[in-house]
Design a protein around this motif. Structure first.
Motif, PDB file in Angstrom:
ATOM      1  N   UNK A  26       0.831  -1.206   0.000  1.00 12.00           N
ATOM      2  CA  UNK A  26       0.000   0.000   0.000  1.00 12.00           C
ATOM      3  C   UNK A  26       0.867   1.259   0.000  1.00 12.00           C
ATOM      4  N   UNK A  27       1.925   1.231   0.783  1.00 12.97           N
ATOM      5  CA  UNK A  27       2.861   2.366   0.804  1.00 12.97           C
ATOM      6  C   UNK A  27       3.467   2.564  -0.592  1.00 12.97           C
ATOM      7  N   UNK A  28       3.803   1.435  -1.231  1.00 16.91           N
ATOM      8  CA  UNK A  28       4.456   1.507  -2.545  1.00 16.91           C
ATOM      9  C   UNK A  28       3.546   2.135  -3.602  1.00 16.91           C
ATOM     10  N   UNK A  29       2.235   1.846  -3.510  1.00 12.32           N
ATOM     11  CA  UNK A  29       1.285   2.413  -4.488  1.00 12.32           C
ATOM     12  C   UNK A  29       1.317   3.939  -4.439  1.00 12.32           C
ATOM     13  N   UNK A  30       1.388   4.461  -3.191  1.00 12.81           N
ATOM     14  CA  UNK A  30       1.289   5.908  -3.006  1.00 12.81           C
ATOM     15  C   UNK A  30       2.586   6.628  -3.342  1.00 12.81           C
ATOM     16  N   UNK A  82      -3.218   2.777 -12.497  1.00 13.79           N
ATOM     17  CA  UNK A  82      -4.409   2.305 -11.769  1.00 13.79           C
ATOM     18  C   UNK A  82      -4.305   0.848 -11.361  1.00 13.79           C
ATOM     19  N   UNK A  83      -3.390   0.083 -11.999  1.00 18.45           N
ATOM     20  CA  UNK A  83      -3.275  -1.326 -11.635  1.00 18.45           C
ATOM     21  C   UNK A  83      -2.884  -1.496 -10.159  1.00 18.45           C
ATOM     22  N   UNK A  84      -2.095  -0.566  -9.619  1.00 18.59           N
ATOM     23  CA  UNK A  84      -1.662  -0.651  -8.226  1.00 18.59           C
ATOM     24  C   UNK A  84      -2.828  -0.754  -7.246  1.00 18.59           C
ATOM     25  N   UNK A  85      -3.730   0.250  -7.209  1.00 20.25           N
ATOM     26  CA  UNK A  85      -4.880   0.177  -6.297  1.00 20.25           C
ATOM     27  C   UNK A  85      -5.773  -1.045  -6.533  1.00 20.25           C
ATOM     28  N   UNK A  86      -5.956  -1.427  -7.806  1.00 17.05           N
ATOM     29  CA  UNK A  86      -6.748  -2.641  -8.110  1.00 17.05           C
ATOM     30  C   UNK A  86      -6.108  -3.870  -7.467  1.00 17.05           C
ATOM     31  N   UNK A  87      -4.798  -3.997  -7.687  1.00 19.01           N
ATOM     32  CA  UNK A  87      -4.073  -5.156  -7.158  1.00 19.01           C
ATOM     33  C   UNK A  87      -4.153  -5.171  -5.631  1.00 19.01           C
ATOM     34  N   UNK A  88      -4.082  -3.988  -5.039  1.00 18.86           N
ATOM     35  CA  UNK A  88      -4.166  -3.903  -3.571  1.00 18.86           C
ATOM     36  C   UNK A  88      -5.505  -4.443  -3.075  1.00 18.86           C
ATOM     37  N   UNK A 135       6.941  -0.353  -7.398  1.00 17.71           N
ATOM     38  CA  UNK A 135       5.653  -0.870  -6.927  1.00 17.71           C
ATOM     39  C   UNK A 135       5.556  -2.356  -7.265  1.00 17.71           C
ATOM     40  N   UNK A 136       5.978  -2.723  -8.478  1.00 10.75           N
ATOM     41  CA  UNK A 136       5.934  -4.131  -8.899  1.00 10.75           C
ATOM     42  C   UNK A 136       6.872  -4.995  -8.050  1.00 10.75           C
ATOM     43  N   UNK A 137       8.016  -4.453  -7.698  1.00  9.24           N
ATOM     44  CA  UNK A 137       8.960  -5.220  -6.869  1.00  9.24           C
ATOM     45  C   UNK A 137       8.383  -5.466  -5.471  1.00  9.24           C
ATOM     46  N   UNK A 138       7.599  -4.527  -4.966  1.00  9.93           N
ATOM     47  CA  UNK A 138       6.948  -4.717  -3.662  1.00  9.93           C
ATOM     48  C   UNK A 138       5.829  -5.759  -3.768  1.00  9.93           C
TER      49      UNK A 138
END
Lengths: 242, 242
Positions: free
Chosen positions: B133-137, B187-193, B144-147
């Motif tokens: 979540x931190x990585x998304x922001x 937007x993939x980050x929040x979706x994945x979260x 972000x992908x590595x996290x």
């Protein structure tokens, strides 16, 4: 450093350059030693002596040292303090992990074929198992295992994922080439053949659930036999331990 | 050649010898160039020039040539006829195969944990997703992908099969490091979260069937997004093609 040139993805031929086809001396020596390990001329547990290898391959010790470093980093050989380099031998943890990985990948491939095709190419599959039957009767343990590998890789290849096939191939190589087969019971061959026949019948019936259950049982039987064998080897090799 | 000496399996310390710890010049140069690729200082698609690398690393062209041969044989770089060496870039077939392999291995690991333990270490898993979540922001797309990779490897590690974790790690490295992220939708980050949260709830409920369905859906969504992105890149890079 980061020149902006991009790889032309399509249209341009991707090929091995001349220097890689021939290969530098280091690469040739690396390939020569690796080939001896993979073909089992250098068996698991064999000590590797720089000087001896250099003499045999008619080169200085430098490219031999380079080759051993690379084989070490790739897991083909191990180094033991004050003893030197040895051709790597499989241990129980590695074998268990490889068999689990094998089951995951073979079951994935089986399901994928059931999802994407109506019928299996039965003639091809029966021919692969026919080769296995010949191998049981006529070949030594290691060659019998290599024919078994061909049967399983042939099935997995039908799923259309080259990376899964490559990963499986490297699992088989490790399981087969990194173990000593001396004293391994030859009855596993006929058993495995019968299990293949049962799998083939389930495939011909297009019975996905039975096929999966038989395949899982088959891989677990193979692991069970290897597990027993590794324990026998450990019990009978007290002289090898410090 | 086949000296009878066997590897002492237990009792003797297996360790990297001094020469491997320091490493020969060739190995050092190989590691230096590989590190630049893995850390993305050398990005997918970048042209590699022997002379430039030799100058930067302050060595002759010979160890650079050796290192490029080895990186080529390991798939980190490609060679294009009359164009030279380039840092390898992922293509659609490779990406699809890697995502399928990833799904097979992650589902295997999930099932294994459900078979062998009564409860999942929820605090640990929530902490991993908290880092995501931190990585998304705060982080760029690649970090972000590595996290995200750390979250998935953390789950897989619970299955107790190091080889599966290593294979998954190399899949993530290839999928993340061999692709260009320019223009990839954030937007993939929040979706994945959100999908991670749904998975975590199913794990906390010890619901194996839901967990597996959510995990499969999550990996397939990620592949769908990457697939779209690869097609956008292909459509917008006509200048790169011969």
């Amino acid at each position: 450093m980061t020149s902006a040139t991009k790889v032309p993805v399509e249209g341009a031929a991707i090929s091995a350059p001349e220097e890689l086809k021939s290969g530098s001396l280091n690469t040739k020596i690396y390939n020569a030693i690796k080939q001896r390990i993979l073909s089992n001329r250098l068996r698991p547990g064999t000590k590797l002596v720089h000087e001896q290898l250099a003499n045999e391959l008619r080169v200085s010790r430098t490219p031999v040292r380079e080759a051993l470093e690379r084989l070490y980093s790739e897991g083909y050989i191990v180094h033991i303090l004050r003893r030197g380099f040895f051709v790597a031998e499989i241990d129980e943890t590695e074998a268990r992990e490889l068999y689990e990985l094998r089951e995951a990948l073979e079951v994935f491939a089986l399901r994928k074929v059931f999802e994407t095709t109506e019928t299996w190419p039965m003639e091809h599959i029966r021919a692969l198992n026919g080769q296995y039957r010949v191998a049981i009767d006529s070949l030594g343990t290691r060659d019998r295992m290599l024919t078994d590998r061909d049967f399983h890789l042939g099935l997995a290849r039908l799923a259309g994922n080259g990376r899964v096939v490559d990963t499986l191939a490297s699992i088989f190589d490790r399981v087969i080439l990194k173990r000593r087969v001396e004293g391994y019971l030859p009855t596993r061959g006929p058993e495995a053949y019968k299990e293949h026949i049962a799998l083939i019948e389930a495939l011909a019936d297009h019975d996905a659930a039975s096929s999966e259950a038989i395949l899982r049982g088959h891989i677990r039987s193979a692991w069970g036999r290897l597990h027993e064998h590794l324990q026998v080897l450990a019990d009978h090799d007290p002289d090898d331990l410090d």
